[in-house]
Design an enzyme around this catalytic site. Structure first.
Site, mmCIF file in Angstrom:
data_model
loop_
_atom_site.group_PDB
_atom_site.id
_atom_site.type_symbol
_atom_site.label_atom_id
_atom_site.label_comp_id
_atom_site.label_asym_id
_atom_site.label_seq_id
_atom_site.Cartn_x
_atom_site.Cartn_y
_atom_site.Cartn_z
ATOM 1 N N ASP A 85 0.781 -1.558 0.092
ATOM 2 C CA ASP A 85 -0.157 0.422 -0.061
ATOM 3 C C ASP A 85 1.063 1.219 -0.164
ATOM 4 O O ASP A 85 2.141 1.157 0.754
ATOM 5 C CB ASP A 85 -0.778 -0.179 1.384
ATOM 6 C CG ASP A 85 -2.230 1.088 1.464
ATOM 7 O OD1 ASP A 85 -2.493 1.230 -0.026
ATOM 8 O OD2 ASP A 85 -2.688 1.331 2.468
ATOM 9 N N HIS A 86 0.218 3.096 -0.513
ATOM 10 C CA HIS A 86 1.014 3.292 -0.696
ATOM 11 C C HIS A 86 2.525 3.286 -0.694
ATOM 12 O O HIS A 86 3.654 4.066 -0.203
ATOM 13 C CB HIS A 86 0.948 4.270 0.085
ATOM 14 C CG HIS A 86 -0.741 5.135 0.751
ATOM 15 N ND1 HIS A 86 -1.134 5.880 0.031
ATOM 16 C CD2 HIS A 86 -2.011 4.471 1.509
ATOM 17 C CE1 HIS A 86 -2.343 6.399 -0.033
ATOM 18 N NE2 HIS A 86 -2.486 5.519 0.711
ATOM 19 N N HIS A 217 -9.271 5.154 -0.750
ATOM 20 C CA HIS A 217 -8.938 5.407 0.729
ATOM 21 C C HIS A 217 -9.612 6.163 1.287
ATOM 22 O O HIS A 217 -10.347 6.617 1.193
ATOM 23 C CB HIS A 217 -7.244 6.019 0.246
ATOM 24 C CG HIS A 217 -6.450 4.865 -0.062
ATOM 25 N ND1 HIS A 217 -5.685 4.393 -0.258
ATOM 26 C CD2 HIS A 217 -6.655 4.206 -1.773
ATOM 27 C CE1 HIS A 217 -4.816 3.732 -0.863
ATOM 28 N NE2 HIS A 217 -5.091 3.729 -1.823
ATOM 29 N N GLY A 219 -10.786 5.059 4.188
ATOM 30 C CA GLY A 219 -12.393 4.982 4.177
ATOM 31 C C GLY A 219 -13.097 4.385 5.652
ATOM 32 O O GLY A 219 -14.012 5.160 5.825
ATOM 33 N N SER A 220 -11.285 5.396 6.918
ATOM 34 C CA SER A 220 -12.372 5.209 8.402
ATOM 35 C C SER A 220 -13.051 6.697 8.684
ATOM 36 O O SER A 220 -12.492 7.421 8.105
ATOM 37 C CB SER A 220 -11.203 5.682 9.439
ATOM 38 O OG SER A 220 -10.480 4.357 9.031
HETATM 39 O O1 G3H Z 1 -4.459 3.124 2.784
HETATM 40 C C1 G3H Z 1 -4.697 2.838 3.675
HETATM 41 C C2 G3H Z 1 -5.896 3.645 3.748
HETATM 42 O O2 G3H Z 1 -6.532 4.385 2.839
HETATM 43 C C3 G3H Z 1 -6.485 4.111 5.113
HETATM 44 O O3 G3H Z 1 -7.393 5.269 5.264
HETATM 45 O O4 G3H Z 1 -6.913 5.691 7.622
HETATM 46 O O5 G3H Z 1 -8.255 7.225 6.937
HETATM 47 O O6 G3H Z 1 -8.830 4.662 7.384
HETATM 48 P P1 G3H Z 1 -8.183 5.065 6.835
HETATM 49 ZN ZN ZN Z 2 -4.772 5.648 1.500
#
Ligand code: G3H
Ligand code: ZN
Length: 293
Positions: A85-86, A217, A219-220
């Site tokens: 990721d990222h 991305h 989603g939290s």
């Molecule tokens: O790549 C990770 C996510 O975009 C997590 O984002 O921490 O806001 O759930 P978040």
């Molecule tokens: Zn992310």
């Protein structure tokens, strides 16, 4: 490469998700406990799932260790896919590809668009040379915030949003399988609830080839109703990290406080893992991915 068929499967699963109107959950892990919670929840829910490790999480866990762990967990539940990721550094992306990750997210969003296209294309080529079925995600638009709880009010500049036409061109020129977009989503849980630009999302979905999955991305902290609307408007992959981190940390603090005489760490962590597992199950239900494989 873990299993050749699984790469094809990830692409197929994303296509199926997009056609049927649901989304594949992507959850970041930084320890064995979180990994265990994701895999158990996915298995209980009969859901496909992506496991994400950011550059920092990979440095801590080790890419080869992660590939080996996923290989073992797949004997229990085969529909799990490992994503780098990222990844902001192209050489670090190559390391994950070489180690056998199923997927890599090259995040060139801080580069100029031409440099982002050039480097993402290079990652796509390297990934395809390793295995034609590897899934690659690119990113266009600027996503603010960090995966943590913060009291900050984060203001988004309209210029940071993903432009539909630029997204279509980016996807075509790079050959990515997935595209991360900025439509008002902000990493972490911040002072204000994020406000998603659904109109822009629909325009991006219309402009970008249907073979490319759109990724939400951060989603939290996005309300459930907005998550559902985002899926209806064309999102087929959703990333969650902060909510897991917060629940794990607060649960562990509580467990340590309530059991001062306990030294068997797994006993202190059992309930914490269970609560994270419950949260992931709720997310998988919300994303509509239950029973899809
Ligand atoms: O790549 C990770 C996510 O975009 C997590 O984002 O921490 O806001 O759930 P978040
Ligand atoms: Zn992310």
């Amino acid at each position: 490469m873990l299993y050749v068929s699984c790469f094809m499967l990830l692409k197929k699963i994303l296509t199926k998700a997009s056609k049927e109107g649901w989304a594949v959950g992507h959850f970041n892990v930084s320890n064995l406990e979180l990994l265990k919670a994701v895999v158990e929840a996915a298995k209980e829910s009969q859901s496909p799932v992506m496991i994400g490790t950011s550059e920092g999480e990979r440095e801590w866990l080790g890419v080869k260790n992660m590939v080996a762990l996923i290989k073992v967990y797949r004997q229990d539940w085969p529909h799990i896919f490992l994503n780098a990721d990222h990844t902001k550094n192209i050489n670090v992306a190559f390391d994950a590809i070489e180690a056998g990750y199923d997927s890599v997210h090259f995040d060139g969003s801080s580069l100029s668009i031409s440099e982002n296209i050039r480097q993402t294309r290079e990652v796509v080529e390297r990934a395809r040379n390793k295995n034609i079925n590897m899934s690659v995600e690119g990113e266009l638009g600027y996503l603010k915030g960090e995966s943590q709880l913060s009291n900050q009010k984060i203001k988004i500049n309209p210029a940071d949003y993903t432009d539909p036409e630029a997204a279509a061109e980016f996807a075509e020129r790079t050959g990515v399988n997935r595209l991360a977009i900025a439509i008002g989503n902000i990493h972490g849980i911040n002072l204000d609830e994020p406000r998603l630009d659904f109109d822009r999302l629909r325009k991006i979905r219309e402009a970008v080839s249907e073979n490319v999955a759109l990724v939400l991305h951060a989603g939290s902290g996005i309300p459930d109703a907005d998550i559902k609307r985002a899926i209806e408007s064309g999102i087929s992959n959703i990333h969650i990290s902060t909510e897991l981190r917060v629940l794990f940390k607060q649960g562990l603090e509580q467990s340590l406080k309530s059991n001062p005489g306990e030294y068997a760490l797994y006993k202190l962590e059992k309930e914490v893992v269970r609560s994270v597992q419950d949260l992931i199950r709720q997310k998988l239900r919300l994303f509509g991915s239950v029973g899809r494989v």
